[in-house]
Design an enzyme around this catalytic site. Structure first.
Site, PDB file in Angstrom:
ATOM      1  N   LYS A 133       0.828  -1.199   0.000  1.00 24.45           N
ATOM      2  CA  LYS A 133       0.000   0.000   0.000  1.00 24.45           C
ATOM      3  C   LYS A 133       0.863   1.249   0.000  1.00 24.45           C
ATOM      4  CE  LYS A 133      -2.180   2.989   3.088  1.00 24.45           C
ATOM      5  NZ  LYS A 133      -3.189   3.448   4.030  1.00 24.45           N
TER       6      LYS A 133
ATOM      7  N   ASP B 187      -3.720   4.007  -1.959  1.00 22.70           N
ATOM      8  CA  ASP B 187      -4.776   4.352  -1.000  1.00 22.70           C
ATOM      9  C   ASP B 187      -4.783   5.855  -0.758  1.00 22.70           C
ATOM     10  OD1 ASP B 187      -6.784   4.061   0.882  1.00 22.70           O
ATOM     11  OD2 ASP B 187      -5.425   3.512   2.507  1.00 22.70           O
TER      12      ASP B 187
ATOM     13  N   LYS C  88      -7.604   7.652  -1.054  1.00 24.48           N
ATOM     14  CA  LYS C  88      -8.949   7.962  -0.518  1.00 24.48           C
ATOM     15  C   LYS C  88      -9.507   9.255  -1.121  1.00 24.48           C
ATOM     16  CE  LYS C  88      -8.282   5.649   3.952  1.00 24.48           C
ATOM     17  NZ  LYS C  88      -6.833   5.377   3.986  1.00 24.48           N
TER      18      LYS C  88
ATOM     19  N   ASP D 183     -13.891  14.347  -3.245  1.00 24.42           N
ATOM     20  CA  ASP D 183     -14.007  15.733  -3.713  1.00 24.42           C
ATOM     21  C   ASP D 183     -15.226  15.790  -4.625  1.00 24.42           C
ATOM     22  OD1 ASP D 183     -13.353  18.422  -4.535  1.00 24.42           O
ATOM     23  OD2 ASP D 183     -11.252  17.997  -4.058  1.00 24.42           O
TER      24      ASP D 183
ATOM     25  N   THR E 108     -11.522   2.703   9.915  1.00 20.99           N
ATOM     26  CA  THR E 108     -11.505   1.752  11.033  1.00 20.99           C
ATOM     27  C   THR E 108     -11.087   2.419  12.340  1.00 20.99           C
ATOM     28  OG1 THR E 108      -9.399   1.068  10.107  1.00 20.99           O
ATOM     29  CG2 THR E 108     -11.230  -0.415   9.794  1.00 20.99           C
TER      30      THR E 108
ATOM     31  N   ARG F  12       1.592  -1.240  10.825  1.00 17.41           N
ATOM     32  CA  ARG F  12       2.529  -1.254  11.949  1.00 17.41           C
ATOM     33  C   ARG F  12       2.921  -2.629  12.488  1.00 17.41           C
ATOM     34  NH1 ARG F  12      -0.906   3.538  14.530  1.00 17.41           N
ATOM     35  NH2 ARG F  12      -2.430   2.363  13.311  1.00 17.41           N
TER      36      ARG F  12
HETATM   37  O1  C5P Z   1      -0.666   0.355  10.911  1.00 16.76           O
HETATM   38  P1  C5P Z   1      -2.028  -0.183  10.617  1.00 16.76           P
HETATM   39  O2  C5P Z   1      -2.043  -1.687  10.429  1.00 16.76           O
HETATM   40  O3  C5P Z   1      -3.083   0.298  11.569  1.00 16.76           O
HETATM   41  O4  C5P Z   1      -2.367   0.429   9.184  1.00 16.76           O
HETATM   42  C1  C5P Z   1      -3.627   0.262   8.573  1.00 16.76           C
HETATM   43  C2  C5P Z   1      -3.597   0.885   7.205  1.00 16.76           C
HETATM   44  O5  C5P Z   1      -4.895   0.779   6.620  1.00 16.76           O
HETATM   45  C3  C5P Z   1      -3.234   2.366   7.213  1.00 16.76           C
HETATM   46  O6  C5P Z   1      -2.375   2.560   6.104  1.00 16.76           O
HETATM   47  C4  C5P Z   1      -4.550   3.085   7.025  1.00 16.76           C
HETATM   48  O7  C5P Z   1      -4.429   4.270   6.269  1.00 16.76           O
HETATM   49  C5  C5P Z   1      -5.369   2.068   6.226  1.00 16.76           C
HETATM   50  N1  C5P Z   1      -6.818   2.194   6.363  1.00 16.76           N
HETATM   51  C6  C5P Z   1      -7.469   2.102   7.579  1.00 16.76           C
HETATM   52  N2  C5P Z   1      -8.838   2.225   7.644  1.00 16.76           N
HETATM   53  C7  C5P Z   1      -9.555   2.409   6.525  1.00 16.76           C
HETATM   54  C8  C5P Z   1      -8.904   2.492   5.280  1.00 16.76           C
HETATM   55  C9  C5P Z   1      -7.518   2.361   5.238  1.00 16.76           C
HETATM   56  O8  C5P Z   1      -6.822   1.899   8.610  1.00 16.76           O
HETATM   57  N3  C5P Z   1     -10.881   2.452   6.581  1.00 16.76           N
END
Ligand code: C5P
Length: 254
Positions: A41, A68, A70, A73, A132, A224
């Site tokens: 990503k 990603d 997102k 607009d 999320t 992470r």
């Molecule tokens: O570090 P972590 O596992 O929390 O990263 C989750 C990834 O998923 C991040 O890059 C975040 O931008 C992305 N994301 C998210 N929730 C969403 C869409 C994308 O956490 N609804």
């Protein structure tokens, strides 16, 4: 349309979120993981820093890019943004479902036209249903939405489906309801995934990778737990094994 996860009996996918603030370490990490998973990503952090070069260099090493950004607009601006990223040939691209039906369907039309023009594969367009990091309390109190998280995600997923999108981003907790209403071909990608016992950080609606896949997800997005692990390869492998095992139990064919 064929499913990218399963074109030839392949397994489900782990998308590694390269949320790093420097391009070279991000590419180094991808190089170390690309034989485990080809999906990476590029999100706002890396794209704002390194731009299209990040995507091109990942593609050059044989990786597939989940871009990603997102988009959210007015329809005309989003259609233009979709056109602008098409030459980077991402395999997935995200838009906020809350941009509404016209914004979503214009993006789909633009991606089809640009893919034909450039003679390239059309990226899968995915709608972000609800971040999320947003839980029920935030949805109700801060955003003033008088629906449950599940109802809100279902409403957004329905709009994405009828607007021609290929799938959605949803948290593991809503995968089942989205799958039931959209059918087997709609892609469901879940962030908010944490191996058992790990710190959720700012994520609110979390589950393990295995739970997400068992609930019906096609891909998990993990940042992470891999990027900040002392052994990113080991962390990635263990998540990959966990989702394969869950997929096996779900479909008896991983
Ligand atoms: O570090 P972590 O596992 O929390 O990263 C989750 C990834 O998923 C991040 O890059 C975040 O931008 C992305 N994301 C998210 N929730 C969403 C869409 C994308 O956490 N609804």
């Amino acid at each position: 349309m064929e499913k990218i996860t399963d074109p030839k009996g392949m397994k489900p996918g782990v998308i590694v979120a390269l949320d790093l603030d420097d391009l070279e370490p991000a590419l180094d990490l991808a190089r170390r993981l690309v034989d485990i998973t080809p999906f990476f990503k590029v999100g706002l952090e890396l794209f704002c820093l390194a731009g299209p070069e990040a995507v091109r260099r990942l593609r050059d090493m044989g990786a597939e890019v989940f871009l990603d950004l997102k988009f959210h607009d007015i329809p005309n601006t989003v259609a233009g943004a979709v056109r602008s990223v098409m030459s980077l040939a991402p395999f997935m691209l995200t838009l906020h479902a809350s941009g509404g039906r016209e914004m979503l369907s214009r993006a789909v039309a633009e991606s089809r036209a640009a893919a034909d023009e450039l003679a390239i594969r059309r990226p899968r367009l995915l709608g972000v249903t609800l971040l999320t990091s947003i839980d029920q309390d935030m949805l109700s109190r801060e955003l003033g939405v008088a629906r449950t998280v599940e109802q809100h995600v279902a409403q957004c997923a329905g709009m994405c489906l009828s607007s021609g999108l290929d799938g959605v981003i949803a948290s593991p907790g809503e995968v089942q309801v989205v799958r039931d209403m959209t059918g087997p071909d709609f892609l469901i990608v879940t962030p908010g995934v944490r191996p058992a016992g790990q710190d959720p950080g700012d994520q609110r609606r979390v589950a393990t990778p295995g739970e997400a896949i068992r609930a019906g997800a096609d891909f998990v997005v993990v940042g992470r737990p891999i990027t900040r692990a002392s052994d990113p390869r080991g962390a990635c492998l263990s998540i990959y094994d966990e989702i394969c095992d869950a997929y096996d139990r779900r479909n008896r064919r991983c």
